[in-house]
Design a protein around this motif. Structure first.
Motif, short mmCIF file in Angstrom:
data_model
loop_
_atom_site.label_atom_id
_atom_site.label_comp_id
_atom_site.label_asym_id
_atom_site.label_seq_id
_atom_site.Cartn_x
_atom_site.Cartn_y
_atom_site.Cartn_z
N ASN A 299 0.86 -1.18 0.00
CA ASN A 299 0.00 0.00 0.00
C ASN A 299 0.90 1.22 0.00
N PHE A 300 0.53 2.23 -0.76
CA PHE A 300 1.36 3.43 -0.73
C PHE A 300 0.54 4.68 -0.95
N VAL A 301 1.07 5.77 -0.42
CA VAL A 301 0.47 7.08 -0.57
C VAL A 301 1.51 7.98 -1.20
N GLU A 302 1.16 8.63 -2.28
CA GLU A 302 2.07 9.56 -2.94
C GLU A 302 1.42 10.94 -2.98
N GLU A 303 2.11 11.94 -2.50
CA GLU A 303 1.56 13.29 -2.55
C GLU A 303 1.57 13.85 -3.96
N ASP A 304 2.55 13.43 -4.74
CA ASP A 304 2.70 13.93 -6.09
C ASP A 304 1.99 12.99 -7.06
N SER A 305 0.97 13.49 -7.79
CA SER A 305 0.19 12.61 -8.66
C SER A 305 1.00 12.06 -9.82
N ASP A 306 1.99 12.84 -10.32
CA ASP A 306 2.83 12.32 -11.40
C ASP A 306 3.64 11.13 -10.93
N ARG A 307 4.17 11.23 -9.73
CA ARG A 307 4.94 10.14 -9.17
C ARG A 307 4.03 8.92 -8.92
N PHE A 308 2.80 9.19 -8.49
CA PHE A 308 1.84 8.10 -8.30
C PHE A 308 1.61 7.35 -9.61
N LEU A 309 1.37 8.09 -10.68
CA LEU A 309 1.13 7.49 -11.99
C LEU A 309 2.34 6.69 -12.44
N GLU A 310 3.50 7.28 -12.30
CA GLU A 310 4.73 6.61 -12.73
C GLU A 310 4.94 5.30 -11.96
N LYS A 311 4.75 5.38 -10.64
CA LYS A 311 4.99 4.20 -9.82
C LYS A 311 3.95 3.11 -10.10
N TYR A 312 2.69 3.50 -10.24
CA TYR A 312 1.62 2.53 -10.42
C TYR A 312 1.77 1.79 -11.75
N PHE A 313 2.09 2.52 -12.82
CA PHE A 313 2.22 1.89 -14.13
C PHE A 313 3.60 1.26 -14.33
N LEU A 314 4.65 2.04 -14.15
CA LEU A 314 5.99 1.57 -14.52
C LEU A 314 6.47 0.45 -13.61
N LEU B 114 -6.86 4.13 -20.97
CA LEU B 114 -7.40 5.49 -20.92
C LEU B 114 -7.98 5.77 -19.54
N TRP B 115 -8.80 4.84 -19.06
CA TRP B 115 -9.48 4.97 -17.77
C TRP B 115 -8.46 5.10 -16.64
N MET B 116 -7.49 4.18 -16.59
CA MET B 116 -6.53 4.17 -15.49
C MET B 116 -5.56 5.33 -15.58
N TYR B 117 -5.18 5.75 -16.78
CA TYR B 117 -4.26 6.87 -16.93
C TYR B 117 -4.87 8.14 -16.33
N PHE B 118 -6.09 8.47 -16.75
CA PHE B 118 -6.69 9.71 -16.27
C PHE B 118 -7.06 9.63 -14.79
N PHE B 119 -7.45 8.43 -14.33
CA PHE B 119 -7.74 8.30 -12.90
C PHE B 119 -6.46 8.50 -12.08
N CYS B 120 -5.38 7.87 -12.52
CA CYS B 120 -4.14 7.94 -11.75
C CYS B 120 -3.51 9.33 -11.77
N ARG B 121 -3.82 10.14 -12.78
CA ARG B 121 -3.33 11.51 -12.78
C ARG B 121 -4.02 12.35 -11.71
N ALA B 122 -5.17 11.86 -11.23
CA ALA B 122 -5.89 12.57 -10.17
C ALA B 122 -5.71 11.91 -8.81
N ALA B 123 -5.17 10.68 -8.79
CA ALA B 123 -5.10 9.91 -7.55
C ALA B 123 -3.79 10.15 -6.80
N HIS B 124 -3.82 9.84 -5.50
CA HIS B 124 -2.64 10.00 -4.65
C HIS B 124 -2.37 8.78 -3.79
N SER B 125 -3.35 7.90 -3.61
CA SER B 125 -3.17 6.78 -2.67
C SER B 125 -3.68 5.48 -3.28
N PHE B 126 -3.00 4.40 -2.93
CA PHE B 126 -3.29 3.09 -3.51
C PHE B 126 -3.15 2.02 -2.44
N ALA B 127 -4.05 1.04 -2.47
CA ALA B 127 -3.95 -0.10 -1.57
C ALA B 127 -4.23 -1.38 -2.32
#
Length: 338
Positions: A163-178, A215-228
């Motif tokens: 589980n992780f929380v990222e304050e920066d949405s770009d970093r969240f997207l990068e970590k979740y996908f890459l 498409l769905w996950m990209y745009f959602f993750c650009r707005a998201a900050h936390s994942f479990a």
């Protein structure tokens, strides 16, 4: 207001798969659920079939207190992203989840497993998790999927016990996908409603048959900050419910355009990256590699086009992907496929 909205996306009329998904949600032990069956069929005849199946099933159902179910018809096929957008607009759940026709929840307590985590594991700052996922298990009955892509099951059968929380949405997207903290599908996930609403404001309308998950996950993750990630299987994905799958001959320009529609997903993502640049060049390369896989698939699939529409199909292919990408794909196929 329900705690959770479950959308069952129906792109074609296959009665037993529609019933299978509906019964899977109705049978869940978690009760604060609204179920919306969204009809996105291509013909009026198919839509009438979906309505008939829905009404027939509804008569036999006994809904427990806290559950509700209704049918939402698009009137014509608009593509999964737009259809799900309409469901979100019509829903009330604090969290949102998706099944595509034929998918089922793994056990009767799958939703409870996800929502118990939400209710009992708060974030450090007291907020709510933007995205919660469980493990998605592929339906392995159709082995032809493996013949097309040897890694098809491996990329889905994945669970990340982190589980992780990222304050920066770009970093969240990068970590979740890459770093592949995902199972490459939108099933088996809970999307927090306010974050999903924010993502949909940015997400353009794209009529796409394939690649909509990206498409769905990209745009959602650009707005998201936390994942479990919840430890355990929550969903069984139907691998071959697609009406355009397999080696069927493609006889109409409309069907071929539908197959090529993935290109619009990547155009939308790249336009957004131009408007909202990211620091990570690696992410752009990652998206391009995914895009290339879809383009290669389309270039290979043109061999299934009926000769009577060959010229039109070639024009649609090049218009969808661009002459340069089509040429690159053909050169790669000639070199690697012999």
């Amino acid at each position: 207001m329900a705690e959770l909205t479950v959308a069952i996306y129906v792109p074609s009329y296959i009665p037993h798969l529609i019933e299978k998904s509906i019964l899977s949600v109705v049978g869940q032990t978690f009760d604060s659920v609204e179920i919306i069956v969204v009809d996105d069929c291509r013909t009026n005849a198919e839509s009438r079939g979906v309505k008939s199946t829905y009404k027939k099933l509804l008569k036999s159902l006994t809904l427990r207190y806290g559950k509700s179910i209704r049918l939402l018809s698009m009137g014509r096929s608009v593509g999964m992203s737009d259809a799900l957008r309409s469901v979100v607009d019509d829903s009330s759940g604090q969290y949102f989840s998706v099944l595509i026709m034929g998918d089922i929840f793994f056990k009767e307590n799958s939703l409870s497993l996800l929502l118990d985590f939400v209710n009992s594991h708060g974030m450090p700052d007291g907020g709510e998790w933007d995205l919660v996922q469980g493990n998605v298990v592929p339906n392995k009955k159709d082995q032809s999927v493996l013949e097309i892509n040897q890694n098809a099951y491996d990329i889905i059968e994945k669970n990340v016990p982190e589980n992780f929380v990222e304050e920066d949405s770009d970093r969240f997207l990068e970590k979740y996908f890459l770093e592949e903290k995902h199972s490459l599908c939108i099933e088996g996930k809970l999307f927090l409603r306010p974050v999903l609403d924010e993502a949909l404001e940015k997400m353009p309308r794209v009529e796409s048959f394939m690649a909509t998950e990206y498409l769905w996950m990209y745009f959602f993750c650009r707005a998201a900050h936390s994942f479990a990630s919840v430890d355990g299987s929550v969903c069984v994905k139907e691998m071959d419910a697609s009406p355009d799958a397999g080696d069927l001959k493609i006889e109409t320009p409309g069907r071929w355009s539908r197959i090529c529609s993935s290109s619009s997903v990547f155009s939308a993502i790249y336009f957004d990256l131009m408007e909202r640049p990211m620091q990570s060049e690696t992410f752009s390369e990652y998206i391009r590699s995914i895009m290339t896989r879809y383009a290669l698939s389309n270039v290979r699939s043109i061999s299934r086009v009926d000769s009577s529409i060959a010229t039109v199909a070639e024009a649609i292919l090049c218009e969808s992907w661009g002459d340069d990408i089509v040429s690159e794909c053909r050169a790669w196929i000639e070199k690697n496929d012999g």
